[in-house]
Design an enzyme around this catalytic site. Structure first.
Site, short mmCIF file in Angstrom:
data_model
loop_
_atom_site.label_atom_id
_atom_site.label_comp_id
_atom_site.label_asym_id
_atom_site.label_seq_id
_atom_site.Cartn_x
_atom_site.Cartn_y
_atom_site.Cartn_z
N PHE A 287 -12.45 -6.75 13.59
CA PHE A 287 -11.32 -7.23 12.80
C PHE A 287 -10.95 -6.21 11.73
O PHE A 287 -11.80 -5.77 10.96
CB PHE A 287 -11.67 -8.58 12.16
N GLN A 288 -9.69 -5.82 11.71
CA GLN A 288 -9.14 -4.85 10.77
C GLN A 288 -9.84 -3.49 10.86
O GLN A 288 -9.91 -2.75 9.87
CB GLN A 288 -9.15 -5.39 9.34
N MET B 234 24.23 8.88 2.75
CA MET B 234 24.08 10.21 3.34
C MET B 234 24.33 10.17 4.84
O MET B 234 24.98 11.07 5.40
CB MET B 234 22.70 10.78 3.03
N LYS C 200 -17.90 -0.75 4.76
CA LYS C 200 -18.20 -1.78 3.77
C LYS C 200 -19.68 -1.85 3.41
O LYS C 200 -20.04 -2.07 2.24
CB LYS C 200 -17.71 -3.14 4.30
N GLU D 133 0.81 -1.22 0.00
CA GLU D 133 0.00 0.00 0.00
C GLU D 133 0.84 1.27 0.00
O GLU D 133 0.44 2.28 -0.58
CB GLU D 133 -0.95 0.01 1.21
#
Length: 558
Positions: free
Chosen positions: A111-112, A473, A161, A49
């Site tokens: 959940f999630q 760096m 959802k 993602e």
């Protein structure tokens, strides 16, 4: 239709035809609807993602359109936070749609489930959590206006959802809120005395004997490249750039001095230190560009041309501000300003130039970039994308950028791992241009999983890996400022990056000299991706460098 189909219809109305996403439980209904819209949307499924937000970000930066991406709930949304923060600090217009657990499950640690709007509050321009299917159309319309208006930025829409699956028993586009959005002014209010301030600016410009223009990312955001060029040419004023401002002015033009700041050229920094007038255009005067803020422009008057009023006077004192759209203000300044001649000042600046030169035969990043740049230029228009680190600064210093939108990099957040996802978004959005990614082994390790995306969609990207086997760096700072105590910066030398790229089905080659490099790049036709690993000396450092919180003129030239 249902809510998921409505989302896609709304995106169509906004002119969206490209999506970057990753399916998951909370967005299964949206992807089910997308199945029937495959001819209308080109969807890129990245490997992670974070990569898809970087892709949407670079798509937006390189095209001027709004980048659109989709994530699922929970970890899908939290994985996108770094991408949102990157876009936020560089003022990139993105609309991210995240799935969420059903409305009846909100607040139950389902959940999630995660409060993504709360988490993203400080790294988005605005965000929404929808609770009613009737809010989908007006919210999406408003989100696009917010993302593209004023100081641009990312917007998050979190959709439960059950809203995706809700059947629509009303006309979603017969909503007075849509008309209200069309009629609302989302832009910043212009300066009440802009006309008078422009007149004052002209007086300062006419009086100045040693002016410079300090051009930033706001020039790019407002599509003001041609107006900047016309203004600089008419007034004969040298132009220096912030990192984000590179690609707004042709580097081959005699007025272009290039990068100013911590890794700016000597002539740029000394020009700023000796100028009697600094015209900042679309800049926020970041400490990386100004050095010690309290000492910046000590001998100069400062004019700040800026859209976002909150930036005026935030980091440095300002003698005169012109608050409004950079494009409009530059156009008006050009119209009313007389033709000027600063030949003597330009000659003085030329004497500031650092005379130290890299051996043209060394396999040094400066020479590598020159070979690649010259070869790619012969093949057509190109966009350079970088990750973050030494390679980024070498590229910023030595690539011969041309307007417009020809440089994509993470400036404000400095996000290692930005490059490959960003190169994907750039290449997808600019099929008429050649996309080149310059990365380092440290940054590349953070996003190399996106090689799978590059191969799956056969995206043509020239990938140049500077492999110096260290976090370059950080190591350079340890060398200069930490008594060479190289703590946790060396990288395992056993990794074979060319074999790794080949395992993804991408043509790859390792080179260690300029002759071999030129042959490889000259033969590459951008019909597929090519991975070129360049073995770079670990001890090569980026110079000049201004020590942190020091005067711009106190630069170390190596």
């Amino acid at each position: 239709m249902n809510g998921a189909q409505l989302v896609l219809e709304c995106l169509k109305k906004e002119g969206v035809d490209t999506l970057f996403g990753y399916p998951g439980g909370a967005v299964i209904p949206l992807y089910d609807a997308l199945y029937d819209y495959r001819e209308e949307f080109f969807h890129i499924r990245t490997s992670h993602e974070q990569g898809l937000v970087h892709a949407a970000d670079a798509y937006a930066r390189s095209t001027g359109k709004t980048g659109v991406c989709i994530t699922t709930s929970g970890p899908g949304a939290t994985n996108a936070i770094t991408g949102l923060a990157t876009a936020y600090l560089d003022s990139t217009p993105i609309v991210m749609i995240s799935g969420q657990v059903g409305t009846t499950m909100l607040g139950r640690d389902s959940f999630q489930e995660i409060d993504i709007t709360g988490i993203a509050l400080s790294v988005t321009k605005h965000n929404y959590l929808l609770r009613n299917v009737r809010d989908i159309a007006p919210t999406i319309k408003e989100a696009f206006r917010v993302a593209q208006s004023g100081r641009k930025g990312p917007v998050l829409i979190d959709i439960p959802k059950d809203l995706f699956t809700s059947e629509i028993d009303f006309d979603p586009f017969d909503d007075e809120r849509l008309d209200e959005i069309d009629n609302r002014n989302f832009e910043f209010k212009k300066d009440d005395n802009l006309k008078g301030n422009i007149a004052s600016a002209i007086k300062l410009i006419e009086k100045s004997e040693k002016p410079i223009i300090y051009s930033g990312g706001g020039v790019k955001s407002s599509n003001a490249e041609s107006e900047l060029f016309e203004f600089a040419k008419k007034c004969d004023i040298p132009v220096v750039n912030t990192l984000m401002g590179l690609g707004t002015f042709d580097r081959k033009d005699e007025l272009s001095l290039g990068l100013m700041g911590m890794h700016g050229f000597k002539e740029c920094n000394l020009a700023a230190a000796n100028a009697d007038l600094i015209i900042g255009v679309g800049v926020r005067f970041s400490d990386r560009g100004t050095g010690l803020c309290s000492a910046f422009g000590a001998n100069a008057k400062i004019i700040h041309i800026e859209l976002d009023r909150s930036e005026v006077g935030k980091n440095i004192r300002c003698d005169l501000s012109l608050v409004g759209n950079c494009r409009e203000i530059l156009s008006e300044l050009t119209r009313v300003c007389p033709n000027l001649d600063h030949s003597e000042w330009k000659h003085t600046i030329s004497t500031f130039e650092d005379k130290n030169r890299i051996d043209t035969n060394d396999f040094h990043p400066q020479n590598i970039l020159k070979v690649v740049n010259e070869s790619v230029d012969l093949k057509g228009s190109n966009v350079l994308v970088t990750d973050v680190g030494q390679h980024q600064m070498w590229a910023a210093q030595h690539w011969q950028f041309k307007p417009t939108r020809s440089f994509i990099t993470s400036g404000g957040l400095g996000t290692m791992g930005f490059g490959l996802g960003a190169a994907i978004g750039t290449a997808v959005g600019n099929k008429d241009k050649k996309t080149v990614l310059v990365t380092g082994d440290g940054s590349f390790r953070m996003n190399l999983n996106e090689l799978a995306t590059v191969r799956e969609y056969n995206i043509p990207i020239l990938i140049i890996l500077f492999n110096n086997h260290t976090l370059g760096m950080v190591r350079q700072w340890q060398k200069l400022f930490s008594d060479k105590r190289y703590s946790e910066t060396d990288i395992n030398r056993t990794i074979d990056y060319t074999n790794l790229a080949s395992s993804f089905g991408i043509d790859s080659v390792r080179v260690d000299n300029l002759v071999a490099l030129k042959k490889v790049i000259d033969e590459y036709n951008f019909e597929g991706s090519l991975f070129v690993e360049c073995e770079v000396n670990t001890d090569y450092d980026v110079f000049p460098i201004v020590p942190p919180n020091d005067f711009l003129e106190n630069l170390i030239c190596g």
